[in-house]
Write a protein that holds these residues in place. Structure first.
Motif, PDB file in Angstrom:
ATOM      1  N   ARG A   1       1.027  -1.227   0.087  1.00  0.00           N
ATOM      2  CA  ARG A   1       0.098  -0.096   0.036  1.00  0.00           C
ATOM      3  C   ARG A   1       0.936   1.335   0.138  1.00  0.00           C
ATOM      4  N   ALA A   2       2.001   1.094   0.679  1.00  0.00           N
ATOM      5  CA  ALA A   2       2.837   2.273   0.643  1.00  0.00           C
ATOM      6  C   ALA A   2       3.491   2.394  -0.684  1.00  0.00           C
ATOM      7  N   PHE A   3       3.781   1.452  -1.412  1.00  0.00           N
ATOM      8  CA  PHE A   3       4.248   1.502  -2.786  1.00  0.00           C
ATOM      9  C   PHE A   3       3.034   1.930  -3.654  1.00  0.00           C
ATOM     10  N   MET A   4       2.137   1.680  -3.746  1.00  0.00           N
ATOM     11  CA  MET A   4       0.942   2.247  -4.661  1.00  0.00           C
ATOM     12  C   MET A   4       0.869   3.874  -4.022  1.00  0.00           C
ATOM     13  N   LEU A   5       1.010   4.128  -2.796  1.00  0.00           N
ATOM     14  CA  LEU A   5       0.963   5.588  -2.433  1.00  0.00           C
ATOM     15  C   LEU A   5       1.886   6.288  -3.019  1.00  0.00           C
ATOM     16  N   HIS A   6       3.111   5.742  -3.252  1.00  0.00           N
ATOM     17  CA  HIS A   6       4.120   6.466  -4.020  1.00  0.00           C
ATOM     18  C   HIS A   6       4.385   6.398  -5.572  1.00  0.00           C
ATOM     19  N   THR A   7       3.747   5.447  -5.992  1.00  0.00           N
ATOM     20  CA  THR A   7       3.623   5.106  -7.626  1.00  0.00           C
ATOM     21  C   THR A   7       2.232   6.059  -7.989  1.00  0.00           C
ATOM     22  N   GLY A   8       1.122   5.977  -7.143  1.00  0.00           N
ATOM     23  CA  GLY A   8       0.109   6.615  -7.547  1.00  0.00           C
ATOM     24  C   GLY A   8      -0.825   5.458  -8.008  1.00  0.00           C
ATOM     25  N   VAL A   9      -2.126   5.760  -8.223  1.00  0.00           N
ATOM     26  CA  VAL A   9      -3.316   4.999  -9.021  1.00  0.00           C
ATOM     27  C   VAL A   9      -3.776   5.506 -10.058  1.00  0.00           C
ATOM     28  N   GLU A  10      -3.977   4.830 -11.228  1.00  0.00           N
ATOM     29  CA  GLU A  10      -4.603   5.351 -12.418  1.00  0.00           C
ATOM     30  C   GLU A  10      -6.077   5.760 -12.194  1.00  0.00           C
ATOM     31  N   GLY A  11      -6.493   7.088 -12.735  1.00  0.00           N
ATOM     32  CA  GLY A  11      -7.709   7.357 -12.541  1.00  0.00           C
ATOM     33  C   GLY A  11      -7.960   7.982 -11.176  1.00  0.00           C
ATOM     34  N   MET A  12      -6.909   8.352 -10.277  1.00  0.00           N
ATOM     35  CA  MET A  12      -7.149   8.947  -8.912  1.00  0.00           C
ATOM     36  C   MET A  12      -6.164  10.093  -8.765  1.00  0.00           C
ATOM     37  N   THR A  13      -6.496  11.069  -8.261  1.00  0.00           N
ATOM     38  CA  THR A  13      -5.603  12.372  -7.753  1.00  0.00           C
ATOM     39  C   THR A  13      -4.659  11.622  -6.611  1.00  0.00           C
ATOM     40  N   ASP A  14      -3.666  12.338  -6.473  1.00  0.00           N
ATOM     41  CA  ASP A  14      -2.792  11.990  -5.060  1.00  0.00           C
ATOM     42  C   ASP A  14      -3.541  12.077  -3.953  1.00  0.00           C
ATOM     43  N   ALA A  15      -4.426  13.001  -3.963  1.00  0.00           N
ATOM     44  CA  ALA A  15      -4.927  13.380  -2.707  1.00  0.00           C
ATOM     45  C   ALA A  15      -6.291  12.077  -2.305  1.00  0.00           C
ATOM     46  N   GLU A  16      -6.800  11.676  -3.353  1.00  0.00           N
ATOM     47  CA  GLU A  16      -7.626  10.535  -3.448  1.00  0.00           C
ATOM     48  C   GLU A  16      -7.051   9.143  -2.985  1.00  0.00           C
ATOM     49  N   ASN A  17      -5.809   8.991  -3.870  1.00  0.00           N
ATOM     50  CA  ASN A  17      -5.085   7.749  -3.313  1.00  0.00           C
ATOM     51  C   ASN A  17      -4.534   7.712  -1.962  1.00  0.00           C
ATOM     52  N   TYR A  18      -3.936   8.930  -1.446  1.00  0.00           N
ATOM     53  CA  TYR A  18      -3.664   9.070  -0.127  1.00  0.00           C
ATOM     54  C   TYR A  18      -4.752   8.532   0.748  1.00  0.00           C
ATOM     55  N   THR A  19      -5.995   9.094   0.550  1.00  0.00           N
ATOM     56  CA  THR A  19      -7.016   8.707   1.447  1.00  0.00           C
ATOM     57  C   THR A  19      -7.657   7.178   1.247  1.00  0.00           C
ATOM     58  N   MET A  20      -7.469   6.815   0.178  1.00  0.00           N
ATOM     59  CA  MET A  20      -7.863   5.332  -0.130  1.00  0.00           C
ATOM     60  C   MET A  20      -6.772   4.538   0.573  1.00  0.00           C
ATOM     61  N   GLN A  21      -5.456   4.562   0.501  1.00  0.00           N
ATOM     62  CA  GLN A  21      -4.499   3.736   1.030  1.00  0.00           C
ATOM     63  C   GLN A  21      -4.473   3.733   2.437  1.00  0.00           C
ATOM     64  N   SER A  22      -4.565   5.119   3.061  1.00  0.00           N
ATOM     65  CA  SER A  22      -4.600   5.239   4.516  1.00  0.00           C
ATOM     66  C   SER A  22      -5.812   4.646   5.250  1.00  0.00           C
ATOM     67  N   ALA A  23      -7.079   4.766   4.396  1.00  0.00           N
ATOM     68  CA  ALA A  23      -8.276   4.009   4.726  1.00  0.00           C
ATOM     69  C   ALA A  23      -8.369   2.673   4.808  1.00  0.00           C
ATOM     70  N   TYR A  24      -7.558   2.059   3.869  1.00  0.00           N
ATOM     71  CA  TYR A  24      -7.470   0.529   3.772  1.00  0.00           C
ATOM     72  C   TYR A  24      -6.685  -0.033   4.476  1.00  0.00           C
ATOM     73  N   VAL A  25      -5.530   0.556   4.909  1.00  0.00           N
ATOM     74  CA  VAL A  25      -4.818   0.209   6.113  1.00  0.00           C
ATOM     75  C   VAL A  25      -5.579   0.024   7.390  1.00  0.00           C
ATOM     76  N   MET A  26      -6.031   1.316   7.648  1.00  0.00           N
ATOM     77  CA  MET A  26      -6.848   1.458   9.011  1.00  0.00           C
ATOM     78  C   MET A  26      -8.013   0.385   9.255  1.00  0.00           C
ATOM     79  N   GLN A  27      -8.760   0.174   7.950  1.00  0.00           N
ATOM     80  CA  GLN A  27      -9.835  -0.636   8.154  1.00  0.00           C
ATOM     81  C   GLN A  27      -9.221  -2.188   8.369  1.00  0.00           C
ATOM     82  N   LEU A  28      -8.401  -2.413   7.467  1.00  0.00           N
ATOM     83  CA  LEU A  28      -7.552  -3.790   7.619  1.00  0.00           C
ATOM     84  C   LEU A  28      -7.289  -3.962   9.047  1.00  0.00           C
TER      85      LEU A  28
END
Length: 223
Positions: free
Chosen positions: A102-129
């Motif tokens: 998830r940190a790697f995805m945060l660093h490289t970015g996700v297609e179709g998402m802004t950096d802010a959206e990707n940051y929120t998604m990865q952070s929320a994913y880790v917390m929820q997991l």
């Protein structure tokens, strides 16, 4: 340690070993696909990867119902100590691999998402997991002794928790997604606390018999 090594060697004599190994292969395939090759943000991948070491611990637990160990001092350790000695290090490794991905995805970015959206998604994913893992660890502490009650409580807590956290309407999704580092710290803390509580609860429940459902399941006599 010698006794523990002997127990590991006895795993092959446990019940439903082949079935458990098949489940491990299935969980591994599903987990790897959803976590590393799917565009889905579901926690299914991370959670299934986390379940792999849990099955290793359960293989030791199943040995405790064997007639060979019913009168042995190993019986208690097979239910309360050895499963955690086997599964916890591998669970920790699994969690760290997921966080690293998830940190790697945060660093490289996700297609179709802004950096802010990707940051929120990865952070929320880790917390929820982390929350899901914590609830699962508590569930596993009671499942072998009080399967039905443990399952009902697990569902009652898990479904609302994940729904609230993943629903933007409640604001929890965005609140927990403000800091990836904090999400990682909380997830790891929940993992550690969950293992400690699970170990304590397992010891407290030892005097109770394994539920009939779990006994039939471990013996492969479910119809």
């Amino acid at each position: 340690m010698n006794t523990f090594i002997k127990c590991l060697k006895l795993i092959k004599y446990g019940t439903q070993v082949k079935t458990q190994l098949i489940f491990m292969a299935i969980f591994a395939a599903i987990g790897i696909f959803f976590e590393f090759f799917s565009d889905s943000n579901t926690m299914l991948g991370g959670f299934y990867i986390f379940l792999l070491p849990v099955i290793l611990g359960q293989l030791l637990t199943t040995l405790s119902i064997s007639g060979l160990v019913q009168s042995s001092p190993l019986k208690k350790k097979l239910q309360t100590v050895f499963p955690y000695m086997v599964s916890t290090p591998f669970m920790a490794l699994s969690l760290l691999i997921i966080i690293a991905h998830r940190a790697f995805m945060l660093h490289t970015g996700v297609e179709g998402m802004t950096d802010a959206e990707n940051y929120t998604m990865q952070s929320a994913y880790v917390m929820q997991l982390g929350i899901m893992i914590f609830l699962a660890l508590i569930y596993f502490a009671f499942a072998y002794k009080f399967f039905l009650v443990a399952m009902i409580i697990f569902v009652l807590f898990t479904v609302p928790s994940i729904s609230i956290l993943s629903n933007p309407f409640f604001g929890a999704y965005y609140f927990i997604g403000q800091n990836f580092t904090v999400s990682v710290i909380v997830a790891i803390s929940l993992f550690i606390i969950g293992n400690i509580l699970s170990f304590i609860f397992t010891g407290l429940c030892y005097k109770y018999d394994i539920s009939k459902y779990m006994t039939r399941r471990m013996l492969g006599k479910m119809t």
